[in-house]
Design a protein around this motif. Structure first.
Motif, PDB file in Angstrom:
ATOM      1  N   MET A 211       0.839  -1.198   0.000  1.00 30.85           N
ATOM      2  CA  MET A 211       0.000   0.000   0.000  1.00 30.85           C
ATOM      3  C   MET A 211       0.874   1.248   0.000  1.00 30.85           C
ATOM      4  SD  MET A 211      -3.202  -0.835  -0.193  1.00 30.85           S
ATOM      5  CE  MET A 211      -4.100   0.571   0.466  1.00 30.85           C
ATOM      6  N   TYR A 212       0.480   2.265   0.765  1.00 33.18           N
ATOM      7  CA  TYR A 212       1.177   3.554   0.715  1.00 33.18           C
ATOM      8  C   TYR A 212       2.268   3.699   1.774  1.00 33.18           C
ATOM      9  CZ  TYR A 212      -2.270   4.361   4.414  1.00 33.18           C
ATOM     10  OH  TYR A 212      -3.039   4.259   5.540  1.00 33.18           O
ATOM     11  N   GLU A 213       2.493   2.675   2.592  1.00 37.80           N
ATOM     12  CA  GLU A 213       3.467   2.801   3.674  1.00 37.80           C
ATOM     13  C   GLU A 213       4.850   3.173   3.145  1.00 37.80           C
ATOM     14  OE1 GLU A 213       0.896  -0.776   5.024  1.00 37.80           O
ATOM     15  OE2 GLU A 213       1.298   0.351   3.183  1.00 37.80           O
ATOM     16  N   GLU A 214       5.309   2.470   2.118  1.00 38.35           N
ATOM     17  CA  GLU A 214       6.642   2.741   1.568  1.00 38.35           C
ATOM     18  C   GLU A 214       6.689   4.116   0.911  1.00 38.35           C
ATOM     19  OE1 GLU A 214       9.817   0.794  -1.633  1.00 38.35           O
ATOM     20  OE2 GLU A 214       8.016  -0.320  -1.008  1.00 38.35           O
ATOM     21  N   PHE A 215       5.592   4.496   0.252  1.00 33.05           N
ATOM     22  CA  PHE A 215       5.545   5.790  -0.443  1.00 33.05           C
ATOM     23  C   PHE A 215       5.742   6.946   0.531  1.00 33.05           C
ATOM     24  CE2 PHE A 215       3.219   9.406  -2.267  1.00 33.05           C
ATOM     25  CZ  PHE A 215       3.806   9.483  -3.526  1.00 33.05           C
ATOM     26  N   PHE A 216       5.123   6.841   1.730  1.00 30.59           N
ATOM     27  CA  PHE A 216       5.225   7.910   2.727  1.00 30.59           C
ATOM     28  C   PHE A 216       6.264   7.595   3.814  1.00 30.59           C
ATOM     29  CE2 PHE A 216       0.930   8.933   1.084  1.00 30.59           C
ATOM     30  CZ  PHE A 216       1.094  10.286   0.873  1.00 30.59           C
ATOM     31  N   HIS A 217       7.037   6.525   3.618  1.00 32.76           N
ATOM     32  CA  HIS A 217       8.083   6.130   4.575  1.00 32.76           C
ATOM     33  C   HIS A 217       7.503   5.864   5.964  1.00 32.76           C
ATOM     34  CE1 HIS A 217      10.819   7.379   1.411  1.00 32.76           C
ATOM     35  NE2 HIS A 217      10.305   8.595   1.429  1.00 32.76           N
ATOM     36  N   LEU A 218       6.414   5.118   5.996  1.00 34.80           N
ATOM     37  CA  LEU A 218       5.757   4.747   7.248  1.00 34.80           C
ATOM     38  C   LEU A 218       6.063   3.293   7.584  1.00 34.80           C
ATOM     39  CD1 LEU A 218       2.257   6.366   6.565  1.00 34.80           C
ATOM     40  CD2 LEU A 218       4.085   7.313   7.987  1.00 34.80           C
ATOM     41  N   GLN A 219       6.022   2.985   8.865  1.00 37.12           N
ATOM     42  CA  GLN A 219       6.298   1.623   9.311  1.00 37.12           C
ATOM     43  C   GLN A 219       5.080   0.717   9.175  1.00 37.12           C
ATOM     44  OE1 GLN A 219       7.605   2.262  13.332  1.00 37.12           O
ATOM     45  NE2 GLN A 219       9.343   3.555  12.707  1.00 37.12           N
ATOM     46  N   CYS A 220       3.893   1.301   9.183  1.00 34.18           N
ATOM     47  CA  CYS A 220       2.656   0.540   9.063  1.00 34.18           C
ATOM     48  C   CYS A 220       1.541   1.502   8.649  1.00 34.18           C
ATOM     49  CB  CYS A 220       2.305  -0.157  10.385  1.00 34.18           C
ATOM     50  SG  CYS A 220       2.133   0.991  11.775  1.00 34.18           S
ATOM     51  N   ARG A 221       0.375   0.961   8.391  1.00 30.73           N
ATOM     52  CA  ARG A 221      -0.766   1.806   8.016  1.00 30.73           C
ATOM     53  C   ARG A 221      -1.320   2.473   9.276  1.00 30.73           C
ATOM     54  NH1 ARG A 221      -5.022  -1.569   4.688  1.00 30.73           N
ATOM     55  NH2 ARG A 221      -6.098   0.446   4.760  1.00 30.73           N
ATOM     56  N   PRO A 222      -1.283   3.802   9.344  1.00 31.33           N
ATOM     57  CA  PRO A 222      -1.723   4.484  10.573  1.00 31.33           C
ATOM     58  C   PRO A 222      -3.232   4.561  10.730  1.00 31.33           C
ATOM     59  CG  PRO A 222      -0.988   6.080   8.949  1.00 31.33           C
ATOM     60  CD  PRO A 222      -0.687   4.730   8.364  1.00 31.33           C
ATOM     61  N   PHE A 223      -3.979   4.375   9.639  1.00 34.57           N
ATOM     62  CA  PHE A 223      -5.420   4.578   9.716  1.00 34.57           C
ATOM     63  C   PHE A 223      -6.200   3.326   9.338  1.00 34.57           C
ATOM     64  CE2 PHE A 223      -3.509   8.760   8.808  1.00 34.57           C
ATOM     65  CZ  PHE A 223      -3.902   9.416   9.957  1.00 34.57           C
ATOM     66  N   ASP A 224      -5.606   2.176   9.620  1.00 35.38           N
ATOM     67  CA  ASP A 224      -6.302   0.920   9.374  1.00 35.38           C
ATOM     68  C   ASP A 224      -7.519   0.830  10.297  1.00 35.38           C
ATOM     69  OD1 ASP A 224      -5.895  -1.733   7.859  1.00 35.38           O
ATOM     70  OD2 ASP A 224      -6.405  -2.364   9.884  1.00 35.38           O
TER      71      ASP A 224
END
Length: 425
Positions: free
Chosen positions: A1-14
């Motif tokens: 999903m978008y985690e890599e695109f925004f450099h996130l460790q996981c989905r924050p709004f699951d």
């Protein structure tokens, strides 16, 4: 999903409930404390109500996790049950399926189970979600189960959670005894704007992100307005917005992205209506707002042109004399926009006009309105004031003539915003 695109460790709004993302407002923390105390005290009934997605399940999960293994819990999520089906469902949740229709046998099995757990030093907690769907007979059956006590203490607690209509159901005359056994009844309200913004920042921080780098500043208050401060809706909107940004190779969520996502989600705050048809049909009278009335003050170049007050909606704005608010301006379409009120929420919708509308200087296809907002149609500004039943009338000061005469659009806008601030004050 978008985690890599925004450099996130996981989905924050699951949408799944993850303990590491728990965000406690003051009222949520109070609800957790109250619920924990009631269960530790082994109260017969605990009742928590609130809108869908407000955080009721999160509160219960937090409390149950803190209580420890000496509490035996069963959770019912299907509540369109008869009294017999309710007892059968409880036995299934406790690992003792029994589908007999003999009520006495079902009750005896449950009573034996409760006593067995009590002798083992455990306390039984029955959690009923979506309890507003329970029949009166099923609620009475739960009350009778709560009466199964020993000589020295209560051995079962029942937690009812549901939408606000559960309060109306419990206040019915026939449920007096149940109400008397419920010491804790707590209603959860939606988050305020500041809490919504803190909620978004918190979840992004837990996921290794920074809200200021991912969301433009003006999107956060708009997310609150679109979601009414309900956590599940906030998660849905933010998650979809981040996905849309990844697809479009955008590295920041803007108002435009939020608007597009709302269209994709097909969120609607009012029923589809044909205002012209309603005018022609006597049976379809405009709806009256019960919250108070609205003032619309129309300015051109800082000069007040007209002011109307109404509590009837929908209200149609345009150049044609058939509209509720007529604005004569070459950039205004014959039927330009519509303001409606559904459940106390005021919304403006562009009616496919030629030049569109601005709300607080931003192009919008639709937007929620609050008192003091400025709606622009071509060279005309309309200031929206909501006067609640208890509010005083807004002061109708003229805008600063200097700003209007100078031709400086920034000065004119600043003056109009100041008017809105004064009226709110």
């Amino acid at each position: 999903m978008y985690e890599e695109f925004f450099h996130l460790q996981c989905r924050p709004f699951d949408l799944t409930s993850d303990p590491k993302f728990i965000f406690m407002t003051a009222q949520h923390a109070r609800a957790v404390a109250n619920c924990r105390f009631a269960l530790l005290n082994r109260d017969s009934f605990v009742i928590i109500t609130g809108e869908i997605g407000i955080g009721k399940t999160t509160i219960l999960n937090t409390v149950i996790e803190e209580l420890g293994p000496e509490y035996v819990t069963a959770k019912l999520v299907h509540t369109t049950l008869t009294d017999i089906e309710l007892l059968q469902a409880l036995l299934s949740e406790f690992g003792m399926p029994n589908y007999t229709r003999k009520k006495v046998l079902l009750l005896d099995t449950l009573r034996s189970f409760f006593l067995e757990k009590h002798r083992a030093g455990k306390h039984v907690v029955i959690i009923v979600d979506e309890a507003q769907n329970l029949s009166s007979s099923a609620l009475e059956e739960l009350r009778l189960l709560s009466c199964i006590d020993t000589s020295d203490r209560r051995i079962v607690s029942i937690v009812l959670t549901g939408q606000p209509s559960l309060d109306d159901l419990l206040d019915a005359p026939g449920l007096t005894q149940l109400r008397q056994r419920a010491r804790l009844r707590q209603r959860l309200d939606a988050m305020a704007e500041a809490e919504t913004i803190d909620y978004i920042r918190h979840r992004l921080q837990v996921a290794g992100g920074n809200a200021d780098e991912i969301f433009e500043a003006d999107t956060l208050p708009e997310i609150h307005r679109l979601t009414f401060g309900i956590p599940r809706l906030i998660n849905t909107l933010c998650d979809t917005a981040l996905t849309a940004c990844m697809v479009d190779d955008r590295h920041k969520v803007t108002i435009e992205v939020i608007d597009n996502v709302v269209h994709e989600l097909r969120w609607q705050w009012f029923e589809d209506k044909n205002p012209q048809h309603e005018k022609e049909t006597p049976a379809s009278a405009p709806e009256k707002s019960q919250d108070g009335h609205v003032s619309l003050m129309v300015y051109r170049a800082g000069q007040l042109l007209q002011q109307i007050e109404t509590s009837s909606f929908p209200l149609v704005i345009g150049r044609s004399n058939a509209n509720d608010l007529v604005i004569i301006d070459k950039e205004v379409s014959r039927r330009h926009a519509l303001i409606d009120c559904i459940g106390g929420i005021y919304v403006i919708e562009d009616l496919n006009s030629r030049n569109g509308i601005l709300v607080n200087q931003k192009p919008r296809g639709r937007a929620l309105l609050r008192s003091g907002d400025i709606i622009s149609f071509g060279g005309v500004d309309v200031v929206f004031y909501l006067e609640r039943q208890h509010d005083m009338r807004p002061r109708s000061e003229q805008p600063d003539k200097t700003a209007g005469d100078s031709g400086d659009d920034t000065g004119q806008r600043t003056t109009l915003l100041n008017i809105g601030t004064q009226a709110l004050g």
